[in-house]
Design a protein around this motif. Sequence first.
Motif, PDB file in Angstrom:
ATOM      1  N   VAL A  24       0.838  -1.196   0.000  1.00 29.79           N
ATOM      2  CA  VAL A  24       0.000   0.000   0.000  1.00 29.79           C
ATOM      3  C   VAL A  24       0.872   1.245   0.000  1.00 29.79           C
ATOM      4  N   ALA A  25       1.894   1.250   0.829  1.00 28.69           N
ATOM      5  CA  ALA A  25       2.789   2.406   0.892  1.00 28.69           C
ATOM      6  C   ALA A  25       3.515   2.597  -0.428  1.00 28.69           C
ATOM      7  N   GLU A  26       3.980   1.515  -1.031  1.00 25.79           N
ATOM      8  CA  GLU A  26       4.687   1.609  -2.310  1.00 25.79           C
ATOM      9  C   GLU A  26       3.746   2.104  -3.409  1.00 25.79           C
ATOM     10  N   GLY A  27       2.501   1.620  -3.406  1.00 25.00           N
ATOM     11  CA  GLY A  27       1.527   2.090  -4.388  1.00 25.00           C
ATOM     12  C   GLY A  27       1.242   3.575  -4.240  1.00 25.00           C
ATOM     13  N   ALA A  28       1.147   4.040  -3.009  1.00 25.82           N
ATOM     14  CA  ALA A  28       0.915   5.468  -2.780  1.00 25.82           C
ATOM     15  C   ALA A  28       2.103   6.294  -3.243  1.00 25.82           C
ATOM     16  N   LYS A  29       3.310   5.793  -3.003  1.00 25.74           N
ATOM     17  CA  LYS A  29       4.506   6.511  -3.459  1.00 25.74           C
ATOM     18  C   LYS A  29       4.551   6.563  -4.980  1.00 25.74           C
ATOM     19  N   LYS A  30       4.207   5.451  -5.648  1.00 26.99           N
ATOM     20  CA  LYS A  30       4.198   5.438  -7.118  1.00 26.99           C
ATOM     21  C   LYS A  30       3.164   6.424  -7.660  1.00 26.99           C
ATOM     22  N   LEU A  31       1.981   6.446  -7.027  1.00 29.36           N
ATOM     23  CA  LEU A  31       0.940   7.379  -7.447  1.00 29.36           C
ATOM     24  C   LEU A  31       1.408   8.813  -7.277  1.00 29.36           C
ATOM     25  N   TRP A  32       2.011   9.110  -6.135  1.00 27.10           N
ATOM     26  CA  TRP A  32       2.507  10.453  -5.879  1.00 27.10           C
ATOM     27  C   TRP A  32       3.570  10.827  -6.904  1.00 27.10           C
ATOM     28  N   ASN A  33       4.503   9.934  -7.177  1.00 25.07           N
ATOM     29  CA  ASN A  33       5.557  10.228  -8.145  1.00 25.07           C
ATOM     30  C   ASN A  33       4.985  10.432  -9.540  1.00 25.07           C
ATOM     31  N   ALA A  34       4.021   9.624  -9.937  1.00 25.17           N
ATOM     32  CA  ALA A  34       3.432   9.744 -11.264  1.00 25.17           C
ATOM     33  C   ALA A  34       2.668  11.053 -11.424  1.00 25.17           C
ATOM     34  N   VAL A  35       1.908  11.424 -10.395  1.00 23.09           N
ATOM     35  CA  VAL A  35       1.102  12.637 -10.489  1.00 23.09           C
ATOM     36  C   VAL A  35       1.965  13.881 -10.348  1.00 23.09           C
ATOM     37  N   SER A  36       2.948  13.841  -9.478  1.00 22.31           N
ATOM     38  CA  SER A  36       3.755  15.039  -9.243  1.00 22.31           C
ATOM     39  C   SER A  36       4.654  15.364 -10.429  1.00 22.31           C
ATOM     40  N   ARG A  37       4.984  14.368 -11.269  1.00 23.55           N
ATOM     41  CA  ARG A  37       5.815  14.626 -12.445  1.00 23.55           C
ATOM     42  C   ARG A  37       5.044  15.307 -13.565  1.00 23.55           C
ATOM     43  N   LYS A  38       3.735  15.110 -13.600  1.00 26.81           N
ATOM     44  CA  LYS A  38       2.934  15.721 -14.662  1.00 26.81           C
ATOM     45  C   LYS A  38       2.878  17.223 -14.456  1.00 26.81           C
ATOM     46  N   GLN A  39       3.017  17.939 -15.549  1.00 26.18           N
ATOM     47  CA  GLN A  39       2.949  19.390 -15.492  1.00 26.18           C
ATOM     48  C   GLN A  39       1.522  19.842 -15.772  1.00 26.18           C
ATOM     49  N   PRO A  40       1.040  20.829 -15.034  1.00 28.30           N
ATOM     50  CA  PRO A  40      -0.304  21.324 -15.327  1.00 28.30           C
ATOM     51  C   PRO A  40      -0.348  21.999 -16.690  1.00 28.30           C
ATOM     52  N   VAL A  41      -1.502  21.933 -17.315  1.00 26.30           N
ATOM     53  CA  VAL A  41      -1.681  22.547 -18.625  1.00 26.30           C
ATOM     54  C   VAL A  41      -1.737  24.057 -18.445  1.00 26.30           C
ATOM     55  N   LEU A  42      -0.939  24.759 -19.223  1.00 25.33           N
ATOM     56  CA  LEU A  42      -0.907  26.210 -19.124  1.00 25.33           C
ATOM     57  C   LEU A  42      -2.020  26.799 -19.972  1.00 25.33           C
ATOM     58  N   GLU A  43      -2.558  27.905 -19.498  1.00 24.23           N
ATOM     59  CA  GLU A  43      -3.643  28.558 -20.215  1.00 24.23           C
ATOM     60  C   GLU A  43      -3.100  29.310 -21.423  1.00 24.23           C
ATOM     61  N   VAL A  44      -3.888  29.311 -22.484  1.00 25.94           N
ATOM     62  CA  VAL A  44      -3.557  30.087 -23.669  1.00 25.94           C
ATOM     63  C   VAL A  44      -4.156  31.465 -23.482  1.00 25.94           C
ATOM     64  N   PRO A  45      -3.323  32.504 -23.545  1.00 24.84           N
ATOM     65  CA  PRO A  45      -3.877  33.842 -23.335  1.00 24.84           C
ATOM     66  C   PRO A  45      -4.866  34.187 -24.444  1.00 24.84           C
ATOM     67  N   ALA A  46      -5.971  34.744 -24.044  1.00 23.91           N
ATOM     68  CA  ALA A  46      -6.998  35.134 -25.007  1.00 23.91           C
ATOM     69  C   ALA A  46      -6.590  36.431 -25.682  1.00 23.91           C
ATOM     70  N   SER A  47      -6.775  36.484 -26.998  1.00 22.08           N
ATOM     71  CA  SER A  47      -6.427  37.694 -27.728  1.00 22.08           C
ATOM     72  C   SER A  47      -7.565  38.700 -27.586  1.00 22.08           C
ATOM     73  N   GLY A  48      -7.251  39.952 -27.796  1.00 19.12           N
ATOM     74  CA  GLY A  48      -8.265  40.995 -27.682  1.00 19.12           C
ATOM     75  C   GLY A  48      -9.323  40.832 -28.757  1.00 19.12           C
ATOM     76  N   THR A  49     -10.549  41.119 -28.412  1.00 19.61           N
ATOM     77  CA  THR A  49     -11.641  40.980 -29.372  1.00 19.61           C
ATOM     78  C   THR A  49     -11.900  42.312 -30.047  1.00 19.61           C
ATOM     79  N   GLN A  50     -12.254  42.235 -31.311  1.00 22.08           N
ATOM     80  CA  GLN A  50     -12.585  43.441 -32.062  1.00 22.08           C
ATOM     81  C   GLN A  50     -14.098  43.612 -32.058  1.00 22.08           C
ATOM     82  N   PRO A  51     -14.582  44.831 -32.077  1.00 23.00           N
ATOM     83  CA  PRO A  51     -16.013  45.046 -31.980  1.00 23.00           C
ATOM     84  C   PRO A  51     -16.804  44.461 -33.163  1.00 23.00           C
TER      85      PRO A  51
END
Length: 133
Positions: A24-51
């Motif tokens: 159980v402890a090893e599984g939790a460590k593997k889960l933590w390592n797998a999730v912590s290595r993933k990088q969050p998706v960065l937001e794409v800045p929205a461009s200004g809108t024209q009228p």
Amino acid sequence: MAIGWLSIIQLVPWSDVISNAPKVAEGAKKLWNAVSRKQPVLEVPASGTQPALSAEAQAIASLQAQLAAADEAISDLHGQMLESTELIKALADQNTQLIKRVEVNRIRVLWLAAITAVLGVIAVISLAMTLAR
């Protein structure tokens, strides 16, 4: 009330719990390592809108806004997942420590039971010898 808890505790397959605690402890460590290595998706800045946007440009702008909202939601979920896996890892570590302590206490109780049995036998023998005189 204590008898109920005692019967519940006796129903727990402690040998299975103790043998599976490292898994159980090893599984939790593997889960933590797998999730912590993933990088969050960065937001794409929205461009200004024209009228004055065409219908196609408005549809693209709408899709970009939806994409930005989805990216933000994904980032939030990733943060929650990191927190959850950190909690799972901490709980698994605590579970491992608890199992080790329970095993130590079980061995102590067995020793105390053996010592008590020996002292009981000695007491019975002493009583028998005293009454035989």
